[in-house]
Motif scaffolding. Sequence first.
Motif, short mmCIF file in Angstrom:
data_model
loop_
_atom_site.label_atom_id
_atom_site.label_comp_id
_atom_site.label_asym_id
_atom_site.label_seq_id
_atom_site.Cartn_x
_atom_site.Cartn_y
_atom_site.Cartn_z
N ILE A 1 -0.71 12.80 -91.27
CA ILE A 1 -1.67 12.05 -90.73
C ILE A 1 -2.54 11.11 -91.86
O ILE A 1 -2.58 10.07 -91.62
CB ILE A 1 -2.57 12.67 -89.65
CG1 ILE A 1 -1.58 13.14 -88.64
CG2 ILE A 1 -3.57 11.88 -89.22
CD1 ILE A 1 -2.47 13.90 -87.63
N PHE B 1 -0.81 8.30 -93.20
CA PHE B 1 -0.63 7.21 -92.38
C PHE B 1 -1.80 6.17 -92.39
O PHE B 1 -2.16 5.16 -91.85
CB PHE B 1 -0.65 7.62 -90.88
CG PHE B 1 0.58 8.44 -90.49
CD1 PHE B 1 1.69 8.62 -91.31
CD2 PHE B 1 0.28 9.17 -89.33
CE1 PHE B 1 2.78 9.39 -90.97
CE2 PHE B 1 1.47 10.14 -88.88
CZ PHE B 1 2.72 10.06 -89.76
N PHE C 1 -4.98 7.31 -93.01
CA PHE C 1 -6.43 7.67 -92.39
C PHE C 1 -7.34 8.41 -93.42
O PHE C 1 -6.60 9.05 -94.17
CB PHE C 1 -6.45 8.65 -91.23
CG PHE C 1 -5.63 8.05 -90.00
CD1 PHE C 1 -6.57 7.22 -89.10
CD2 PHE C 1 -4.31 8.13 -89.79
CE1 PHE C 1 -5.93 6.72 -87.94
CE2 PHE C 1 -3.80 7.48 -88.58
CZ PHE C 1 -4.47 6.84 -87.66
N THR D 1 -11.05 12.04 -90.94
CA THR D 1 -10.66 11.62 -89.52
C THR D 1 -9.33 12.09 -89.53
O THR D 1 -8.83 12.49 -88.10
CB THR D 1 -10.51 10.02 -89.64
OG1 THR D 1 -11.58 9.55 -89.81
CG2 THR D 1 -9.81 9.43 -88.55
N LEU E 1 -8.02 14.17 -86.06
CA LEU E 1 -6.84 13.70 -85.41
C LEU E 1 -5.75 14.96 -85.36
O LEU E 1 -5.08 14.85 -84.25
CB LEU E 1 -6.27 12.39 -86.02
CG LEU E 1 -7.30 11.07 -85.82
CD1 LEU E 1 -6.48 10.23 -86.62
CD2 LEU E 1 -7.46 10.80 -84.24
N ASP F 1 3.06 0.59 -87.96
CA ASP F 1 2.05 1.12 -86.94
C ASP F 1 1.57 2.56 -87.08
O ASP F 1 2.34 3.30 -86.75
CB ASP F 1 2.80 0.80 -85.76
CG ASP F 1 1.93 0.78 -84.45
OD1 ASP F 1 0.57 1.45 -84.78
OD2 ASP F 1 2.08 0.38 -83.56
N ARG F 2 0.40 2.82 -87.77
CA ARG F 2 0.09 4.38 -87.90
C ARG F 2 -0.35 4.95 -86.72
O ARG F 2 0.01 6.13 -86.72
CB ARG F 2 -1.24 4.09 -88.85
CG ARG F 2 -2.41 3.50 -88.43
CD ARG F 2 -3.50 3.77 -89.17
NE ARG F 2 -5.02 3.24 -88.60
CZ ARG F 2 -6.05 3.22 -89.40
NH1 ARG F 2 -5.94 3.88 -90.48
NH2 ARG F 2 -6.75 2.85 -88.75
N TRP F 3 -0.56 4.10 -85.70
CA TRP F 3 -0.88 5.05 -84.54
C TRP F 3 0.24 5.39 -83.45
O TRP F 3 0.37 6.23 -82.95
CB TRP F 3 -1.96 4.05 -83.49
CG TRP F 3 -3.18 3.99 -84.16
CD1 TRP F 3 -3.94 2.68 -84.50
CD2 TRP F 3 -4.21 4.92 -84.04
NE1 TRP F 3 -5.20 3.21 -85.05
CE2 TRP F 3 -5.32 4.39 -84.46
CE3 TRP F 3 -4.37 6.29 -83.57
CZ2 TRP F 3 -6.59 5.22 -84.79
CZ3 TRP F 3 -5.58 6.85 -83.51
CH2 TRP F 3 -6.67 6.41 -84.08
N LEU F 4 1.27 4.53 -83.79
CA LEU F 4 2.66 4.83 -83.23
C LEU F 4 3.06 6.08 -83.84
O LEU F 4 3.63 7.00 -83.02
CB LEU F 4 3.70 3.75 -83.23
CG LEU F 4 5.00 4.01 -82.49
CD1 LEU F 4 4.88 4.45 -81.27
CD2 LEU F 4 6.05 2.91 -83.05
N LYS F 5 2.97 5.76 -85.17
CA LYS F 5 3.65 7.34 -85.82
C LYS F 5 2.98 8.73 -85.46
O LYS F 5 3.31 9.76 -85.34
CB LYS F 5 3.70 6.96 -87.21
CG LYS F 5 4.81 6.06 -87.94
CD LYS F 5 5.21 5.91 -89.35
CE LYS F 5 3.83 5.30 -89.86
NZ LYS F 5 3.92 5.27 -91.50
N TYR F 6 1.48 8.19 -85.52
CA TYR F 6 0.44 9.42 -85.34
C TYR F 6 0.80 9.99 -83.92
O TYR F 6 1.09 11.38 -83.53
CB TYR F 6 -0.90 8.80 -85.45
CG TYR F 6 -1.88 10.08 -84.71
CD1 TYR F 6 -2.11 11.18 -85.24
CD2 TYR F 6 -2.54 9.52 -83.49
CE1 TYR F 6 -3.10 11.95 -84.57
CE2 TYR F 6 -3.33 10.48 -82.92
CZ TYR F 6 -3.75 11.51 -83.32
OH TYR F 6 -4.59 12.46 -82.83
N GLY F 7 1.14 9.23 -82.71
CA GLY F 7 1.37 9.24 -81.50
C GLY F 7 2.62 10.33 -81.39
O GLY F 7 2.66 11.26 -80.75
#
Length: 511
Positions: free
Chosen positions: A325, A328, A330, A334, A338, A389-395
């Motif tokens: 994470i 990605f 962050f 954080t 996360l 897209d860091r939030w897509l990979k994180y999700g």
Amino acid sequence: MTSVLHTSQGPSPIPGSPDEKSLVGIETPLSSASLENTSGNELTWTEVEERAVVRKIDFFVLPLLFLGFYVFQLERGNISNALTDGFLKSVGITQDQFNTGQSLLYLGIILLEIPSNYMLQRVGPRIWISFQVLAFGLVGTLQAFQKGYGGYLATRIMLGVTECGYIPGALFIISTFYKRSELATRNSIFFIGNGLATATSGLLAYAILPMGTRYPQHKGWQWLMIVEGCMALFVAVLLLLFLPASPHTPTSLFLPIRLWSPRQEEILVARMVKDDEKNKRSSHQITIKDIIGTLSNWRIWPHVLIAICLISQTGALGTYGPSLIKGFNFDTLTANALSSVSGWIGLVTTASFGFFSDRTRIRGPVVITGLTLVWAFWVAFQQKSLSTDRWLKYGLQIMVQGFSIPSHPINATWLSLNCKSPQERSIAMALFIMAANSGALVGSQLLRGDDAPLYKRGFKVCLCLVSLGLLTSIIQHVQYRLSNRRLSRRKESQVESLEEQVEHVEWKYTI
């Protein structure tokens, strides 16, 4: 409605779901001391009385074991948070050397799991696991002061040695207090202790790592290990003071505390005997014959393979989750915060899967469903690994981790319910925990330095392992159904005398 436990001889079927194992044979007088004061030939109790007894198990016994599992996972898992705080540089090791130490931790557990389970039977699960929590709490605290490759390897293997018997010991205690129809939910709640540690470890790291700035005599990762090690020591004291040994010995080790009234203690034992005649005995000593017989039971090994496949990819992401994470884009704190989200997802899915499994008495299809979801999220995560897209990979990463958790306790319950004796169950659960740690050992080597930071090779291997686990679970479910059909046909075709019917033992596999 009143439940009755007959203590006179004669054939009497033990009630059970068609999805659970069923034993029919000759019942003998109860030898348990807790039933000696029962008048007449039978002990009766109402559903209200039984619910009151179970509530005390739920609110006293299960939470203690849950807390033990919580600190167990904190001690072995906090190193993943330490990685984000410069652990490798502080100790003076490389990423591949770090992986070797992780492998030693799991290797220590694997090699000593059966001997630990033997000792558990000799000295009693209450004493054994209580002192184990005390031991790994001490190791977990002192690992804050490790230095160099040798020191790192020593602390890892010592942590593995001290943790090796806790999970099978706790599962064994749970199986002695709960009936078969109650096991999946309680095992899932127990494993939520693992998930809660995952859910809160990042938050604890978020709060504790800054202590390295406020109190610079130690680095942030050192404070993390000291604080969480002391938490384990506190839980060890609780176990030593309050955990009862079994329904036959429902008192704590050091304090003269009785959680149940004399009447409730009788019901505590009787309800378990009614569920399974083998629960009459207060102890079940394991012999070499039991070990050989369990190891030669081929139906156990698919459960073992499923555990290896599932935990290997879970272990890989669990160890490097916060670091992935952080990669990605962050920041350190954080990323740790996360990383906790997957644990909260795991709490919800584990509780939901366990509750559904107990209400429907379905085990195999629940495991298959869980593995199918993990497989689907892995496919999506691997395909999007190059996305910006860091939030897509994180999700997608947290969904993989969150849905990897619930199938494991259901698989453990599935295996436990298909064991034909307490001895076989005890050994099988030790094998199961060895399998889980074997999977973690494999997982510790999947994400290597030469494959960083995208880990294309490692993620492909993870997907292949999940695919193998899913295929194995489907085959295992099908073979149980076919075995039950063969047993039903054999029963219908047999023409037995009355005496042979009394001696006959019927086994129905849990599917």
